[in-house]
Design a protein around this motif. Structure first.
Motif, PDB file in Angstrom:
ATOM      1  N   ASP A  31       0.813  -1.219   0.000  1.00 45.33           N
ATOM      2  CA  ASP A  31       0.000   0.000   0.000  1.00 45.33           C
ATOM      3  C   ASP A  31       0.844   1.266   0.000  1.00 45.33           C
ATOM      4  O   ASP A  31       0.758   2.107   0.889  1.00 45.33           O
ATOM      5  CB  ASP A  31      -0.945   0.021   1.205  1.00 45.33           C
ATOM      6  N   TYR A  32       1.674   1.414  -1.028  1.00 39.27           N
ATOM      7  CA  TYR A  32       2.379   2.677  -1.224  1.00 39.27           C
ATOM      8  C   TYR A  32       2.138   3.141  -2.656  1.00 39.27           C
ATOM      9  O   TYR A  32       1.735   2.361  -3.530  1.00 39.27           O
ATOM     10  CB  TYR A  32       3.878   2.533  -0.943  1.00 39.27           C
ATOM     11  N   GLU A  33       2.368   4.409  -2.896  1.00 39.66           N
ATOM     12  CA  GLU A  33       2.220   4.965  -4.228  1.00 39.66           C
ATOM     13  C   GLU A  33       3.384   5.912  -4.505  1.00 39.66           C
ATOM     14  O   GLU A  33       4.054   6.383  -3.572  1.00 39.66           O
ATOM     15  CB  GLU A  33       0.899   5.738  -4.361  1.00 39.66           C
ATOM     16  N   VAL A  34       3.632   6.170  -5.777  1.00 40.40           N
ATOM     17  CA  VAL A  34       4.650   7.124  -6.198  1.00 40.40           C
ATOM     18  C   VAL A  34       3.960   8.193  -7.041  1.00 40.40           C
ATOM     19  O   VAL A  34       3.219   7.869  -7.982  1.00 40.40           O
ATOM     20  CB  VAL A  34       5.766   6.453  -7.009  1.00 40.40           C
ATOM     21  N   VAL A  35       4.193   9.451  -6.692  1.00 33.09           N
ATOM     22  CA  VAL A  35       3.665  10.580  -7.458  1.00 33.09           C
ATOM     23  C   VAL A  35       4.850  11.326  -8.051  1.00 33.09           C
ATOM     24  O   VAL A  35       5.711  11.823  -7.314  1.00 33.09           O
ATOM     25  CB  VAL A  35       2.832  11.527  -6.576  1.00 33.09           C
ATOM     26  N   VAL A  36       4.921  11.392  -9.372  1.00 36.19           N
ATOM     27  CA  VAL A  36       5.974  12.137 -10.065  1.00 36.19           C
ATOM     28  C   VAL A  36       5.380  13.450 -10.559  1.00 36.19           C
ATOM     29  O   VAL A  36       4.383  13.453 -11.290  1.00 36.19           O
ATOM     30  CB  VAL A  36       6.545  11.331 -11.246  1.00 36.19           C
TER      31      VAL A  36
END
Length: 320
Positions: A31-36
């Motif tokens: 349950d992690y996300e990456v926002v670029v």
């Protein structure tokens, strides 16, 4: 969502892609996300980020203009999962060498008084890099950090020492800043008036005022390549002093501000015989490092990257 990793891209997509790949390889956290966030890059550089799309844990957004470090990260938070317990603000010229996300997350879960932390940075040759800094101050400048260590040792820990246990520090590096969401929003997040420098000093100071601790976790490592999107020149040097004196105006009285202005003018001015670069910079500081001369106000209005029917642009943001 347990964690949102926020990464800025500014005309350095090759670093961004490598950074994201290192996160994918190393991270075991669920349950992690990456926002670029593309911070107003040229269209050709932004186009290279298209390869990141289609992955369920990853979001890419674009600002038409460069919002600066603080503004770009704040923009990323607008599309991050609102339920995230932690934010990891990671420079795109950093590579994770172990499961940094999971280990910092576990440390924060077990240490509820800690508001912000970071791991140990190493350079290209695996030598240690300082991963924390001191608060800018008049006493530190006049007396030196070594002497100040005698008076307030906790605020002037040796930055190049090899630490083996977690240690409280004044200011964690902005290149890999892992912060508790509740603490972050309690102090209002980043101040977007800072365009390029001093954002972490300002944030850590406000967290400290609310009695949140800042920690270095030395056995969690990441590689900081350096030079991802910024090259030193006179304009960048001016930008540093614009941010520094904005920080002083927020936190110091008028007398200290004037003394600091005199100190930095003399410090830079004594090098004026070497180059007109230092003469111009000293004159700029003597004038108070006016914010109206920031790079923030020297931008053009770039053309958006090529778009397909899947892309839905808005007046200020392209979301992929």
């Amino acid at each position: 969502m347990k964690l949102s990793v926020i990464i800025l891209n500014y005309n350095s997509s090759c670093h961004t892609l490598e950074c994201v790949n290192s996160i994918q390889r190393q991270t075991q956290l669920n349950d992690y996300e990456v926002v670029v966030v593309d911070n107003g890059s040229q269209a050709v550089d932004f186009d290279r980020l298209y390869s990141l799309t289609g992955q369920p844990f990853l979001k890419v957004i674009r600002s038409r203009v460069n919002l600066g470090f603080a503004g770009g990260l704040q923009l990323g938070l607008q599309v991050a999962d609102p339920s995230s317990a932690y934010y990891f603000f990671l420079n795109n010229d950093c590579l994770l060498l172990d499961d940094v996300c999971t280990r910092l997350y576990a440390f924060m879960e077990n240490n509820k008084a800690v508001g912000v932390c970071t791991g140990q940075a190493v350079n290209r040759t695996d030598d240690l890099e300082p991963s924390f800094n001191y608060y800018p101050s008049l006493s530190g400048n006049l007396l030196g950090h070594g002497l100040m260590r005698w008076f307030t040792p906790a605020d002037y820990l040796p930055r190049r020492q090899k630490y083996r246990e977690p240690v409280p520090v004044p200011v964690v590096t902005g290149s890999a800043l892992f912060v508790r969401a509740t603490a972050f929003w309690q102090v209002g997040g980043f101040d977007p008036a800072f365009f390029l420098y001093c954002e972490e000093e300002d944030l850590c100071r406000r967290l400290r005022q609310r009695e949140w601790k800042a920690m270095l976790i030395p056995d969690v490592r990441f590689r900081h390549l350096g030079g991802g999107s910024t090259r030193r020149n006179l304009l960048i040097e001016k930008e540093y002093y614009i941010s520094l004196f904005y920080y002083f105006r927020k936190n110091e009285n008028v007398i200290k501000q004037l003394l600091l202005q005199l100190f930095y003018t003399l410090k830079v001015g004594r090098k004026a015989f070497r180059s007109t670069h230092f003469a111009q910079l000293a004159w700029f500081i003597l004038r108070g490092a006016p914010g109206r001369e920031s790079l923030r106000y020297r931008q053009g209005f770039p053309v958006m990257a090529s778009q397909t029917t899947d892309h839905q642009p808005t007046p200020s943001l392209l979301s992929l």
